[in-house]
Structure formats: structure tokens, C-alpha cells
Write an enzyme that holds these catalytic residues in place. Structure first.
Site, short mmCIF file in Angstrom:
data_model
loop_
_atom_site.label_atom_id
_atom_site.label_comp_id
_atom_site.label_asym_id
_atom_site.label_seq_id
_atom_site.Cartn_x
_atom_site.Cartn_y
_atom_site.Cartn_z
CE LYS A 137 16.47 -1.80 -1.10
NZ LYS A 137 14.04 -2.13 -1.81
CG ASP A 183 8.71 -5.39 7.78
OD1 ASP A 183 7.48 -5.78 6.64
OD2 ASP A 183 9.49 -6.65 7.78
CB SER A 226 -6.82 6.04 1.45
OG SER A 226 -7.78 4.95 0.70
CE1 TYR A 247 -2.06 -0.59 -2.82
CE2 TYR A 247 -3.46 1.17 -4.61
CZ TYR A 247 -2.43 1.70 -3.36
OH TYR A 247 -2.41 2.73 -3.33
CE LYS A 265 -3.86 1.75 -0.22
NZ LYS A 265 -3.22 2.62 0.67
#
Length: 346
Positions: free
Chosen positions: A66, A90, A171, A207, A211
């Protein structure tokens, strides 16, 4: 942050990429690394760097195939047929991070490392070989490990080429929302164990938690590594809500919610990527600060992060991160980065 402030910020017109390169920056000789560069913000940031004439642009990606497809697209749209290169990274694998750092250390110089790669997981899973939830592991644990391990090469670059390298962590304003207040303070015991529990896990809360932890960790790391001593600027940036593939792992309802929200307020990935460029050239005054809308916006950091209690929390997050990495046989020694004399003085 108040919702109406968020709407105002999202609608702010951002400067063009061509206006973001300071006259003092020798971009044609510079080396820039962008993680998560095969799609979204990372792809558009890398495209801008190539278009602006950066000497060497490295796309750090989990999938090399990709990454190669993304690089082919960049070369086609910029007419720089040999520009750029793809490196495997990764962040869910310590072995991959170790290999990437070893390769990074072979570079002659690094002018900017933009830590953009992040994941948002729809379901609770533990990272392989670590008792840490996957998004916490990728967005915080290995991202900060990569950041710290890259510092020596950036210090070397600063001294050798008389310039100021930047470490940028991408962030999000999601981490400073009012709903995040007290998220860490309520944790019992080790922060990373507490936020990795499956109980109460939701994609919409986890999520932002990653952050918030990033913000605390970056602020503490910047305080431990003053730019006057290292020659390296460390900052973090909010690109705002953008059209990206961050929610690619989300369920149907999550994707529908984000599709509607983006339709109303989102920036394009290209627009959002300009904020990354600003952060990588923001100057020494941006050290430890929060950048957003292509400028330093530390006033956006809420008082509960910036005050004395917030400083205690950021130290707690950092100390638990260091302990966690040491437990996983990937210890970091920040004092060592400042040199033996500074370490002895402490």
C-alpha cells in the site's frame, strides 16, 4: 473544548502549504519521515513534502504494498519520478519498531519525524505480547517509544547540520474535550492497565483517551528534554476533523455517524495535512506546545491539563509509561539523552 469553538475552528481557512515553509529552512537537503503515510493525512503530508522539494521523504507504513501504491500516486501528481521511499513500520509490533529505529539510525540526517500513524478500534483487543489494549499500545506506547528512540539521531542531525529537527506527534482535539476531564485521575493503580480494561470500552471513548494520554506524554517529554539542551523541538498537533480512513475499523453505526459529522464539518485530508507541515516547521517556540489551525494554540489546552494538578497527572502518565516499557523489555532513559554531565547533575 466547547462545541461552538470546534465549529469555528473547523471552518477556519488554513494557509496554503507553499506559505508554510520558513525562509530559514533548507528543505531541498532535508530528510522527513511520515508514519502512516499510505493514506489520509500522512499521504497528503508526504505529497506536500515531495511537491515542496524535500530532498528525502520516507513513507513509514504497515503495508509496504500500500505504501508503494501511495508513493506511485505521489510521484505521478508531483512529477518527481524518483522522489520518496517506503519503509515498513508496524506500531503493533515491538520487533518492527526496533527494526525501523535501527534503519533510521543509518540515515545521514533527519529534519522532521511526523508521528501520524494511529488506530481507532471498534472492539476491545489486547496487543499481542502486551497486557495493553491495542489502540493504547499503538497510539501511545509504541508511538512514544519511537519518538524517544529517534531523539539521538535528531540530536546528531542538529549538531552536524546546524539546524533544528522536529518531532511531531499528531494528536487530536478529541483528547481535550470536557468529557475527558478526570479520565486519567479516576484510574486506580497503573494508568495503562486501567484504561486497557474491557469493562466500559467503547470506540467513541477509547480513541480520545489515547489522544489525551499522548498529550500528557508529549508535554512531559518536552519538559524533560528542553530544546536549548537537545536542539530538538517536540510538539503535538491537532489536524481537526478530516476526511480520512481512521474509522475504517468501525462498525456500520460508527461509520454512519462519522459520515454525517464529516459531511457537515470535515476538512479534506489535504487541508488537514497542512497543520502537520506547520508543526514540523513551527520553530523552537513551539516546543512542548499544542498546534492547531496552522499555528501554536496552547490556549486551547484546558486548565485541568495545564494547572498544577495537570502537571502531576502528566508525570504520572509518563512514569507509568516508562515502567510499562521497562516491563516489556523496551526501557527508555531520558536522562541519558541529555548527556552524561546532565544526567550526573540530576
Amino acid at each position: 473544548m466547547p462545541f461552538f469553538d470546534f465549529i469555528h475552528d473547523q471552518r477556519e481557512k488554513l494557509p496554503l502549504a507553499t506559505s508554510l515553509v520558513p525562509s530559514t529552512v533548507n528543505i531541498k537537503d532535508g530528510t522527513y519521515i511520515v508514519t502512516g503515510a499510505n493514506t489520509g493525512l500522512g499521504l497528503e503530508c508526504a505529497r506536500h513534502l515531495v511537491s515542496l522539494g524535500a530532498g528525502r521523504v520516507i513513507l513509514a507504513v504497515r503495508s509496504v504494498s500500500k505504501g508503494e501504491a501511495a508513493l506511485a500516486d505521489i510521484r505521478k501528481t508531483t512529477a518527481r519520478r524518483t522522489a520518496g521511499e517506503v519503509w515498513e513500520l508496524d506500531l503493533s509490533s515491538f520487533a518492527s519498531v526496533d527494526a525501523f529505529i535501527a534503519r533510521l539510525n543509518t540515515l545521514d540526517r533527519i529534519d522532521g519525524l511526523i508521528n501520524n500513524a494511529s488506530v481507532a478500534m471498534p472492539n476491545h483487543t489486547f496487543a499481542q505480547g502486551a497486557d495493553v489494549e491495542t489502540s493504547i499500545f499503538v497510539n501511545v506506547v509504541t508511538t512514544m517509544l519511537l519518538t524517544v528512540r529517534a531523539v539521538p539521531k535528531l540530536q546528531e542531525s542538529a549538531q552536524k547540520f546546524n539546524m533544528t529537527p522536529h518531532l511531531v506527534i499528531v494528536s487530536s482535539n478529541a483528547g481535550i474535550g470536557n468529557d475527558m476531564k478526570g479520565r486519567v485521575e479516576r484510574c486506580q493503580g497503573d494508568v495503562f492497565a486501567a484504561v486497557s480494561k474491557p469493562e466500559g470500552f467503547t470506540a467513541f471513548s477509547q480513541y480520545p483517551t489515547t489522544k489525551l494520554l499522548q498529550i500528557y506524554a508529549v508535554r512531559e517529554l518536552a519538559s524533560l528534554l528542553p530544546v536549548k539542551q537537545t536542539g530538538v523541538v517536540i510538539n503535538h498537533v491537532n489536524p481537526g476533523l478530516c476526511y480520512t480512513e481512521l474509522d475504517r475499523n468501525a462498525g456500520i453505526l460508527g461509520k454512519l455517524y462519522m459520515a454525517i459529522f464529516r459531511k457537515l464539518l470535515a476538512r479534506t485530508a489535504e487541508e488537514g495535512s497542512r497543520t502537520l507541515l506547520q508543526a514540523v516547521w513551527a520553530g523552537q517556540e513551539s516546543h512542548g506546545t499544542y498546534c492547531s489551525e496552522c499555528r501554536i494554540r496552547d490556549e486551547k489546552i484546558p486548565e485541568w491539563i495545564a494547572d498544577e494538578n495537570g502537571h502531576k497527572t502528566q508525570r504520572r502518565v509518563w512514569e507509568d509509561l516508562v515502567k510499562r516499557l521497562d516491563k516489556l523489555d523496551h526501557g527508555i532513559d531520558v536522562a541519558e539523552l541529555l548527556g552524561s554531565k546532565t544526567a550526573e547533575a540530576k
